[in-house]
Design a protein around this motif. Structure first.
Motif, PDB file in Angstrom:
ATOM      1  N   VAL A   1      46.427  41.151  39.904  1.00 38.54           N
ATOM      2  CA  VAL A   1      45.785  40.240  40.854  1.00 38.54           C
ATOM      3  C   VAL A   1      45.478  38.934  40.125  1.00 38.54           C
ATOM      4  CG1 VAL A   1      43.751  39.915  42.318  1.00 38.54           C
ATOM      5  CG2 VAL A   1      44.774  42.193  42.089  1.00 38.54           C
ATOM      6  N   VAL A   2      45.690  37.800  40.782  1.00 40.52           N
ATOM      7  CA  VAL A   2      45.344  36.502  40.183  1.00 40.52           C
ATOM      8  C   VAL A   2      43.996  36.061  40.740  1.00 40.52           C
ATOM      9  CG1 VAL A   2      45.977  34.055  40.035  1.00 40.52           C
ATOM     10  CG2 VAL A   2      47.759  35.829  39.905  1.00 40.52           C
ATOM     11  N   TYR A   3      43.054  35.794  39.833  1.00 39.66           N
ATOM     12  CA  TYR A   3      41.725  35.315  40.256  1.00 39.66           C
ATOM     13  C   TYR A   3      41.646  33.816  40.032  1.00 39.66           C
ATOM     14  CZ  TYR A   3      40.451  40.222  40.481  1.00 39.66           C
ATOM     15  OH  TYR A   3      40.403  41.551  40.818  1.00 39.66           O
ATOM     16  N   THR A   4      41.179  33.096  41.051  1.00 38.40           N
ATOM     17  CA  THR A   4      41.071  31.652  40.914  1.00 38.40           C
ATOM     18  C   THR A   4      39.689  31.208  41.425  1.00 38.40           C
ATOM     19  OG1 THR A   4      42.125  29.561  41.489  1.00 38.40           O
ATOM     20  CG2 THR A   4      42.306  31.275  43.111  1.00 38.40           C
ATOM     21  N   ALA A   5      39.417  29.904  41.352  1.00 35.09           N
ATOM     22  CA  ALA A   5      38.055  29.429  41.663  1.00 35.09           C
ATOM     23  C   ALA A   5      37.621  29.817  43.083  1.00 35.09           C
ATOM     24  CB  ALA A   5      38.014  27.915  41.512  1.00 35.09           C
ATOM     25  N   ALA A   6      36.343  30.185  43.208  1.00 33.63           N
ATOM     26  CA  ALA A   6      35.791  30.481  44.548  1.00 33.63           C
ATOM     27  C   ALA A   6      35.882  29.225  45.403  1.00 33.63           C
ATOM     28  CB  ALA A   6      34.347  30.933  44.418  1.00 33.63           C
ATOM     29  N   ARG A   7      36.003  29.414  46.712  1.00 36.71           N
ATOM     30  CA  ARG A   7      36.158  28.245  47.590  1.00 36.71           C
ATOM     31  C   ARG A   7      34.811  27.786  48.127  1.00 36.71           C
ATOM     32  NH1 ARG A   7      40.876  30.179  51.613  1.00 36.71           N
ATOM     33  NH2 ARG A   7      39.133  31.446  52.288  1.00 36.71           N
ATOM     34  N   PRO A   8      34.619  26.457  48.169  1.00 37.58           N
ATOM     35  CA  PRO A   8      33.360  25.959  48.743  1.00 37.58           C
ATOM     36  C   PRO A   8      33.272  26.354  50.217  1.00 37.58           C
ATOM     37  CG  PRO A   8      34.903  24.147  48.322  1.00 37.58           C
ATOM     38  CD  PRO A   8      35.526  25.381  47.748  1.00 37.58           C
TER      39      PRO A   8
ATOM     40  N   LYS B   1      30.410  47.818  58.675  1.00 42.65           N
ATOM     41  CA  LYS B   1      30.604  48.314  57.299  1.00 42.65           C
ATOM     42  C   LYS B   1      31.213  47.168  56.500  1.00 42.65           C
ATOM     43  CE  LYS B   1      31.349  53.114  58.452  1.00 42.65           C
ATOM     44  NZ  LYS B   1      32.114  53.542  59.590  1.00 42.65           N
ATOM     45  N   ARG B   2      30.951  47.153  55.178  1.00 41.04           N
ATOM     46  CA  ARG B   2      31.564  46.075  54.397  1.00 41.04           C
ATOM     47  C   ARG B   2      32.332  46.632  53.214  1.00 41.04           C
ATOM     48  NH1 ARG B   2      27.625  43.654  50.119  1.00 41.04           N
ATOM     49  NH2 ARG B   2      25.967  45.190  50.112  1.00 41.04           N
ATOM     50  N   ILE B   3      33.265  45.819  52.728  1.00 44.36           N
ATOM     51  CA  ILE B   3      34.092  46.222  51.594  1.00 44.36           C
ATOM     52  C   ILE B   3      34.357  44.957  50.767  1.00 44.36           C
ATOM     53  CG2 ILE B   3      36.207  45.935  52.977  1.00 44.36           C
ATOM     54  CD1 ILE B   3      37.443  48.222  51.392  1.00 44.36           C
ATOM     55  N   THR B   4      34.464  45.128  49.436  1.00 47.88           N
ATOM     56  CA  THR B   4      34.761  43.947  48.609  1.00 47.88           C
ATOM     57  C   THR B   4      36.257  43.622  48.711  1.00 47.88           C
ATOM     58  OG1 THR B   4      35.292  45.223  46.646  1.00 47.88           O
ATOM     59  CG2 THR B   4      32.973  44.591  46.920  1.00 47.88           C
ATOM     60  N   LEU B   5      36.618  42.402  48.317  1.00 52.38           N
ATOM     61  CA  LEU B   5      38.044  42.051  48.333  1.00 52.38           C
ATOM     62  C   LEU B   5      38.816  42.897  47.323  1.00 52.38           C
ATOM     63  CD1 LEU B   5      38.334  38.202  48.867  1.00 52.38           C
ATOM     64  CD2 LEU B   5      38.234  40.045  50.512  1.00 52.38           C
ATOM     65  N   ASN B   6      38.179  43.225  46.186  1.00 50.13           N
ATOM     66  CA  ASN B   6      38.853  44.104  45.215  1.00 50.13           C
ATOM     67  C   ASN B   6      39.096  45.482  45.834  1.00 50.13           C
ATOM     68  OD1 ASN B   6      39.019  42.254  43.096  1.00 50.13           O
ATOM     69  ND2 ASN B   6      36.924  42.679  42.426  1.00 50.13           N
ATOM     70  N   GLY B   7      38.102  46.006  46.537  1.00 50.26           N
ATOM     71  CA  GLY B   7      38.232  47.312  47.201  1.00 50.26           C
ATOM     72  C   GLY B   7      39.314  47.282  48.263  1.00 50.26           C
ATOM     73  N   LEU B   8      39.357  46.192  48.986  1.00 49.47           N
ATOM     74  CA  LEU B   8      40.367  46.026  50.032  1.00 49.47           C
ATOM     75  C   LEU B   8      41.778  46.046  49.436  1.00 49.47           C
ATOM     76  CD1 LEU B   8      40.723  44.876  53.105  1.00 49.47           C
ATOM     77  CD2 LEU B   8      41.153  42.772  51.901  1.00 49.47           C
TER      78      LEU B   8
ATOM     79  N   VAL C   1      46.449  36.460  45.406  1.00 47.39           N
ATOM     80  CA  VAL C   1      45.469  35.544  44.809  1.00 47.39           C
ATOM     81  C   VAL C   1      44.125  35.750  45.487  1.00 47.39           C
ATOM     82  CG1 VAL C   1      44.857  33.113  44.449  1.00 47.39           C
ATOM     83  CG2 VAL C   1      47.263  33.834  44.318  1.00 47.39           C
ATOM     84  N   ILE C   2      43.085  35.959  44.653  1.00 49.03           N
ATOM     85  CA  ILE C   2      41.718  36.079  45.168  1.00 49.03           C
ATOM     86  C   ILE C   2      40.932  34.850  44.745  1.00 49.03           C
ATOM     87  CG2 ILE C   2      39.523  37.314  44.849  1.00 49.03           C
ATOM     88  CD1 ILE C   2      40.909  39.904  44.968  1.00 49.03           C
ATOM     89  N   TYR C   3      40.254  34.213  45.691  1.00 46.15           N
ATOM     90  CA  TYR C   3      39.361  33.088  45.360  1.00 46.15           C
ATOM     91  C   TYR C   3      38.008  33.665  44.955  1.00 46.15           C
ATOM     92  CZ  TYR C   3      42.952  30.471  47.832  1.00 46.15           C
ATOM     93  OH  TYR C   3      44.150  29.947  48.229  1.00 46.15           O
ATOM     94  N   GLY C   4      37.634  33.520  43.680  1.00 44.94           N
ATOM     95  CA  GLY C   4      36.393  34.103  43.178  1.00 44.94           C
ATOM     96  C   GLY C   4      36.696  35.370  42.392  1.00 44.94           C
ATOM     97  N   ASP C   5      35.636  36.210  42.173  1.00 47.11           N
ATOM     98  CA  ASP C   5      35.822  37.387  41.313  1.00 47.11           C
ATOM     99  C   ASP C   5      36.236  38.646  42.077  1.00 47.11           C
ATOM    100  OD1 ASP C   5      33.524  38.106  42.626  1.00 47.11           O
ATOM    101  OD2 ASP C   5      32.206  37.984  40.871  1.00 47.11           O
ATOM    102  N   GLY C   6      36.367  38.538  43.376  1.00 49.21           N
ATOM    103  CA  GLY C   6      36.801  39.695  44.166  1.00 49.21           C
ATOM    104  C   GLY C   6      35.654  40.619  44.548  1.00 49.21           C
TER     105      GLY C   6
END
Ligand SMILES: NC(=O)c1ccc[n+]([C@@H]2O[C@H](COP(=O)([O-])OP(=O)(O)OC[C@H]3O[C@@H](n4cnc5c(N)ncnc54)[C@H](O)[C@@H]3O)[C@@H](O)[C@H]2O)c1
Length: 313
Positions: free
Chosen positions: A264-271, A243-250, A202-207
């Protein structure tokens, strides 16, 4: 070599640091109440360390553990942004009052240096990348506020009482012994647990949010360097890979390593979560001689290997 105290030594980062210190021949004490950590994390060195089961919020517990220490690595905290939003009072008590107790006890016991865990979350909504230590700080959660307060107290204790303090702003640390089970578990252990169980992560947000994920061995190295370097006293340092990587890339890399393809399940981004994060590590390199030796891919490979073998997932 003097005695070293690791607070939060039963946790993910604290236990890895404790094991490294014992391997180097140091005499190590650990203070932990095992609220988010576990004594199992200390199994490899349990016979060699002095264990104090106690609470950072209790000054007497902290004084007992600090007595006789030359260096304190203060890793103990409630480390989650969502937990701090759900229960800011407890996070405040453990992270701010607990840190003040560690600094007070260290000052009174004649500790030479306190190296404390801060966090990239102190940069918060400042969107400039890469994050550098002297930019303005805009914390977005109670957790980030507590980490910033710890830094401010650290600096004040250095200036007022000459207690040497060094703050390390960790950026999304991952590796063996990171807990995948808690309700507040970090992304990488959750993803690995899901993939090993052939379940959908599960990813919070769009990844597309990005992070400077940092393998635990790099963080241990930074702590060991911070124990000695004279010029580090009174300073804070970013500790990351640079260096940085997106959650989708990870997740792509993790699917390759585990050989698992799942939706992958996408759900609301976390505050309270920041969109992008990337560290400048030049200050740590220049002053501490810090050099992240394990990159993200190798770190993820080692982490999956560990979770596969050790955690029975
Ligand atoms: N993991 C990361 O990516 C990350 C990033 C930035 C900063 N940090 C900081 O690094 C430190 C270690 O984090 P971690 O990821 O190892 O977390 P963790 O939860 O695994 O470890 C924290 C440890 O502190 C102990 N603890 C909590 N409350 C306590 C109390 N009242 N008294 C005594 N012990 C107590 C817990 O039992 C646990 O063993 C924390 O200060 C955290 O804020 C971590």
């Amino acid at each position: 070599m003097g005695t070293i105290l690791v607070t939060g030594g039963g946790g993910f980062i604290g236990s890895n640091l404790t094991v490294a210190l014992v391997k180097l021949g140091h005499k190590v004490k650990v203070l932990d109440n095992f609220s988010t950590g576990s004594i199992d994390n200390l199994q490899p060195v349990l016979k060699e360390i002095e264990l104090y089961k106690g609470d950072l919020r209790c000054l007497d517990d902290v004084r007992r553990a600090v007595a006789g220490a030359e260096v304190v690595f203060h890793q103990g905290a409630l480390p989650s942004v969502p937990r701090s939003i759900a229960d800011p009072l407890t996070t405040n008590a453990v992270n701010i009052e607990g840190t003040l107790n560690v600094l007070l006890a260290s000052r009174d016991a004649g500790v030479r240096r306190v190296v404390y865990a801060s966090s990239s979350s102190v940069y918060g909504s400042n969107e400039v990348l890469p994050k550098v230590e002297n930019m303005s700080l805009c914390p977005m959660s109670p957790y980030a506020a507590t980490k910033l307060a710890g830094e401010v107290y650290g600096k004040i204790f250095y200036e007022l009482y000459s207690l040497e303090t060094v703050g390390l702003r960790y950026f999304n640390v991952f590796g063996p012994r990171q807990n995948p089970k808690s309700e507040y578990a970090a992304a990488i252990p959750r993803f690995i647990k899901a993939l090993l169980n052939k379940a959908s992560p599960v990813i919070y947000g769009d990844g597309n949010q990005s992070r400077d994920f940092t393998f635990i061995d790099n963080v241990v190295q930074a702590n060991l360097l911070s124990m000695q370097t004279c010029a580090a006293a009174g300073e804070v340092f970013n500790i990351a890979c640079g260096k940085r990587i997106t959650l989708n890339g990870l997740l792509e890399i993790l699917m390759d390593i585990t050989g698992t393809r799942v939706d992958v399940v996408y759900t609301a981004a976390r505050p309270g979560d920041v969109k992008h994060s990337l560290a400048g590590v030049e200050k740590a390199a220049g002053v501490l001689g810090y050099c992240p030796k394990t990159d993200i891919k190798e770190g993820l490979r080692l982490t999956v290997e560990w979770f596969t073998k050790e955690s029975g997932l």
